[in-house]
Design a protein around this motif. Structure first.
Motif, PDB file in Angstrom:
ATOM      1  N   LYS A 195       0.825  -1.213   0.000  1.00 41.61           N
ATOM      2  CA  LYS A 195       0.000   0.000   0.000  1.00 41.61           C
ATOM      3  C   LYS A 195       0.854   1.257   0.000  1.00 41.61           C
ATOM      4  N   ASP A 196       1.986   1.221   0.720  1.00 39.67           N
ATOM      5  CA  ASP A 196       2.927   2.332   0.698  1.00 39.67           C
ATOM      6  C   ASP A 196       4.285   1.801   1.095  1.00 39.67           C
ATOM      7  N   ARG A 197       5.317   2.623   0.981  1.00 38.48           N
ATOM      8  CA  ARG A 197       6.693   2.167   1.152  1.00 38.48           C
ATOM      9  C   ARG A 197       6.997   1.641   2.547  1.00 38.48           C
ATOM     10  N   ASN A 198       6.203   2.050   3.548  1.00 35.91           N
ATOM     11  CA  ASN A 198       6.437   1.610   4.913  1.00 35.91           C
ATOM     12  C   ASN A 198       5.573   0.420   5.325  1.00 35.91           C
ATOM     13  N   ASP A 199       4.738  -0.039   4.416  1.00 39.22           N
ATOM     14  CA  ASP A 199       3.805  -1.093   4.751  1.00 39.22           C
ATOM     15  C   ASP A 199       4.501  -2.455   4.748  1.00 39.22           C
ATOM     16  N   THR A 200       4.153  -3.311   5.696  1.00 38.65           N
ATOM     17  CA  THR A 200       4.697  -4.663   5.755  1.00 38.65           C
ATOM     18  C   THR A 200       3.715  -5.689   5.227  1.00 38.65           C
ATOM     19  N   GLU A 201       2.619  -5.224   4.646  1.00 34.16           N
ATOM     20  CA  GLU A 201       1.638  -6.126   4.044  1.00 34.16           C
ATOM     21  C   GLU A 201       1.343  -5.658   2.618  1.00 34.16           C
ATOM     22  N   THR A 202       0.866  -6.595   1.813  1.00 29.20           N
ATOM     23  CA  THR A 202       0.516  -6.250   0.444  1.00 29.20           C
ATOM     24  C   THR A 202      -0.887  -5.655   0.395  1.00 29.20           C
ATOM     25  N   ASP A 203      -1.220  -5.061  -0.751  1.00 29.19           N
ATOM     26  CA  ASP A 203      -2.542  -4.484  -0.936  1.00 29.19           C
ATOM     27  C   ASP A 203      -3.626  -5.531  -0.728  1.00 29.19           C
ATOM     28  N   PRO A 204      -4.766  -5.139  -0.146  1.00 28.85           N
ATOM     29  CA  PRO A 204      -5.892  -6.073  -0.035  1.00 28.85           C
ATOM     30  C   PRO A 204      -6.305  -6.556  -1.425  1.00 28.85           C
ATOM     31  N   GLY A 205      -6.520  -7.830  -1.545  1.00 30.59           N
ATOM     32  CA  GLY A 205      -6.928  -8.388  -2.827  1.00 30.59           C
ATOM     33  C   GLY A 205      -5.776  -8.846  -3.700  1.00 30.59           C
ATOM     34  N   PHE A 206      -4.540  -8.492  -3.327  1.00 30.17           N
ATOM     35  CA  PHE A 206      -3.387  -8.951  -4.100  1.00 30.17           C
ATOM     36  C   PHE A 206      -3.221 -10.455  -3.917  1.00 30.17           C
ATOM     37  N   ASP A 207      -3.084 -11.171  -5.027  1.00 36.87           N
ATOM     38  CA  ASP A 207      -2.954 -12.633  -5.000  1.00 36.87           C
ATOM     39  C   ASP A 207      -1.476 -12.986  -4.946  1.00 36.87           C
ATOM     40  N   TYR A 208      -0.949 -13.104  -3.740  1.00 36.05           N
ATOM     41  CA  TYR A 208       0.477 -13.371  -3.551  1.00 36.05           C
ATOM     42  C   TYR A 208       0.876 -14.717  -4.147  1.00 36.05           C
ATOM     43  N   ASP A 209       0.042 -15.742  -3.966  1.00 39.33           N
ATOM     44  CA  ASP A 209       0.376 -17.061  -4.500  1.00 39.33           C
ATOM     45  C   ASP A 209       0.452 -17.043  -6.026  1.00 39.33           C
ATOM     46  N   ALA A 210      -0.472 -16.330  -6.655  1.00 38.48           N
ATOM     47  CA  ALA A 210      -0.438 -16.241  -8.119  1.00 38.48           C
ATOM     48  C   ALA A 210       0.797 -15.482  -8.582  1.00 38.48           C
ATOM     49  N   TRP A 211       1.165 -14.443  -7.841  1.00 36.38           N
ATOM     50  CA  TRP A 211       2.369 -13.675  -8.169  1.00 36.38           C
ATOM     51  C   TRP A 211       3.602 -14.567  -8.091  1.00 36.38           C
ATOM     52  N   LYS A 212       3.725 -15.352  -7.020  1.00 38.77           N
ATOM     53  CA  LYS A 212       4.878 -16.240  -6.878  1.00 38.77           C
ATOM     54  C   LYS A 212       4.913 -17.278  -7.988  1.00 38.77           C
ATOM     55  N   THR A 213       3.765 -17.873  -8.273  1.00 35.85           N
ATOM     56  CA  THR A 213       3.706 -18.921  -9.287  1.00 35.85           C
ATOM     57  C   THR A 213       4.120 -18.394 -10.652  1.00 35.85           C
TER      58      THR A 213
END
Length: 276
Positions: free
Chosen positions: A110-128
């Motif tokens: 969400k921003d440069r200081n955030d430790t989480e990804t945007d809501p709705g971001f598909d992390y598993d799909a990104w990794k795959t």
């Protein structure tokens, strides 16, 4: 979905992608980072149609050897460029592959200081998606680097952080071209990555690492020990996954751990390539 991260086709009797992990896929701990200050001095070029960071040693310090850099999920961010420059300062011609193709995990916070990804971001799909590309691109890229930058006397080493660890192991197997290599706080490793090593591996590890915890680290060591592999484990107390690349440089101990990890990798590669 359990993504495959191996460069070889599975046999009908053994599906390597179905085997359990020793170093798990990158998790939430990989998303945060402290950004280091400095002015990168390398340049980008396309090698085998993949953007590549190239950092050259000054002629009087050049050792004639080449080091492959396999990045973590932050890709070509300032810390990565600066540490590649540092390996070049140690005498190596350094080439780092951007197998994320300008789509590092930092784009999805969400921003440069955030430790989480945007809501709705598909992390598993990104990794795959990026695993699939990296698996297909890295072997061709390595061959292209060797052809374009290698000389009859060049020797090769490799280093990888987190996501990049399996590619280090591949290059240290009988199918790779590196004489020695290292990884720090690894991810995506299975038993076969350690079983198939044929050249020396340096492991730079964090005491507090949910991706490569004590039990999994000890299992990896037992595999290498029982098979007579050449390895060295460097373990730092009081630091977490990511310390060797993304640690807080305002913290004196984290800075020291990061610097000792780097120095150990350089000394390891210097030693083994010097014996070739």
């Amino acid at each position: 979905m359990d993504p495959k991260i191996t460069h070889r086709a599975s046999t009908p009797s053994t599906d390597l992608s179905a085997l359990p992990y020793l170093a798990k896929p990158p998790g939430a701990c990989c998303i945060s980072a402290s950004i280091h200050s400095g002015s990168p001095r390398g340049s980008f070029t396309a090698i085998s149609a993949v953007e590549t960071y190239v950092s050259k040693p000054v002629p009087e310090h050049a050792n004639g050897n080449i080091l492959f850099y396999f990045p973590d999920i932050w890709g070509m961010f300032p810390n990565a460029l600066l540490i590649m420059d540092a390996f070049a300062d140690a005498g190596y011609l350094v080439l780092g592959i951007d197998y994320f193709r300008g789509d590092p995990i930092s784009k999805h916070r969400k921003d440069r200081n955030d430790t989480e990804t945007d809501p709705g971001f598909d992390y598993d799909a990104w990794k795959t998606k990026h695993i699939a590309f990296a698996n297909s691109a890295v072997p061709t890229w390595v061959s292209a680097v060797k052809s374009e930058y290698g000389t009859p006397t060049s020797k090769f080493a490799c280093v990888g952080y987190c996501f990049g660890a399996p590619f280090v192991c591949d290059q240290l197997s009988s199918k790779g071209i590196c004489a020695a290599g290292a990884f720090a706080h690894p991810a995506f490793l299975r038993e076969h990555h350690f079983q198939e090593l044929s050249r020396p591996l340096w492991l730079s590890c964090a005491e507090m690492d949910g991706t490569f915890d004590e039990e999994r680290r000890n299992k990896a060591v037992s595999i290498m020990r029982d098979a007579g592999k050449r390895y060295h484990v460097q373990l730092f107390s009081g630091v977490r996954h990511g310390f060797a690349l993304k640690g807080n440089m305002e913290d004196g101990y984290e800075r020291w751990a990061k610097e000792r990890s780097f120095a150990g990798i350089v000394e390891w590669c210097d030693f083994w390539l010097g014996l070739e």
